[in-house]
Design a protein around this motif. Structure first.
Motif, mmCIF file in Angstrom:
data_model
loop_
_atom_site.group_PDB
_atom_site.id
_atom_site.type_symbol
_atom_site.label_atom_id
_atom_site.label_comp_id
_atom_site.label_asym_id
_atom_site.label_seq_id
_atom_site.Cartn_x
_atom_site.Cartn_y
_atom_site.Cartn_z
ATOM 1 N N MET A 184 8.269 4.231 -6.701
ATOM 2 C CA MET A 184 7.941 3.339 -5.679
ATOM 3 C C MET A 184 8.908 2.538 -5.193
ATOM 4 O O MET A 184 9.274 2.279 -3.955
ATOM 5 N N LEU A 220 10.421 1.661 -1.325
ATOM 6 C CA LEU A 220 10.467 0.419 -0.835
ATOM 7 C C LEU A 220 11.812 -0.284 -0.494
ATOM 8 O O LEU A 220 12.060 -0.789 0.492
ATOM 9 N N HIS A 234 10.795 1.983 3.348
ATOM 10 C CA HIS A 234 9.069 2.131 3.273
ATOM 11 C C HIS A 234 8.471 0.635 3.470
ATOM 12 O O HIS A 234 9.100 -0.013 2.671
ATOM 13 N N ARG A 235 7.323 0.462 3.936
ATOM 14 C CA ARG A 235 6.514 -0.614 3.935
ATOM 15 C C ARG A 235 5.238 -0.325 3.241
ATOM 16 O O ARG A 235 4.592 0.727 3.719
ATOM 17 N N ILE A 236 4.537 -1.213 2.678
ATOM 18 C CA ILE A 236 3.041 -1.140 2.215
ATOM 19 C C ILE A 236 2.421 -1.379 3.543
ATOM 20 O O ILE A 236 2.067 -2.572 4.033
ATOM 21 N N LEU A 268 2.231 3.599 1.655
ATOM 22 C CA LEU A 268 3.557 3.518 2.140
ATOM 23 C C LEU A 268 3.809 4.143 3.534
ATOM 24 O O LEU A 268 3.394 5.226 3.612
ATOM 25 N N GLU A 269 4.602 3.518 4.389
ATOM 26 C CA GLU A 269 4.847 4.263 5.683
ATOM 27 C C GLU A 269 6.251 3.926 6.139
ATOM 28 O O GLU A 269 6.569 2.811 5.993
ATOM 29 N N ARG A 270 6.851 4.994 6.507
ATOM 30 C CA ARG A 270 8.222 4.883 7.086
ATOM 31 C C ARG A 270 8.341 5.927 8.128
ATOM 32 O O ARG A 270 8.390 7.156 8.016
ATOM 33 N N TYR A 326 3.776 8.908 5.700
ATOM 34 C CA TYR A 326 3.040 8.197 4.507
ATOM 35 C C TYR A 326 3.208 8.733 3.304
ATOM 36 O O TYR A 326 3.272 9.949 3.250
ATOM 37 N N CYS A 368 4.139 8.963 -6.878
ATOM 38 C CA CYS A 368 3.899 8.923 -5.408
ATOM 39 C C CYS A 368 3.919 10.530 -4.697
ATOM 40 O O CYS A 368 4.648 11.119 -5.475
#
Length: 52
Positions: A1, A5, A9-11, A21-23, A27, A48
């Protein structure tokens, strides 16, 4: 994870030990396990999985 990050990626959601998480529309769902447990890990670990 941590690598995800650090890679941008962002929570977007957190429920207990699970994080989404998404970028750029991709997802990933991660589960974080605290230190200790049956194996006596000294650090928290995560697993993940890409959702889409």
């Amino acid at each position: 994870m941590s690598a995800l990050l650090n890679g941008g990626h962002r929570i977007v959601s957190a429920t207990g030990p699970s994080f989404t998480l998404e970028r750029q529309g991709t997802y990933v769902v991660c589960e974080v396990r605290p230190p200790g447990g049956l194996r006596g890990n000294a650090e928290a670990t995560s697993t993940c999985y890409r959702v889409n």
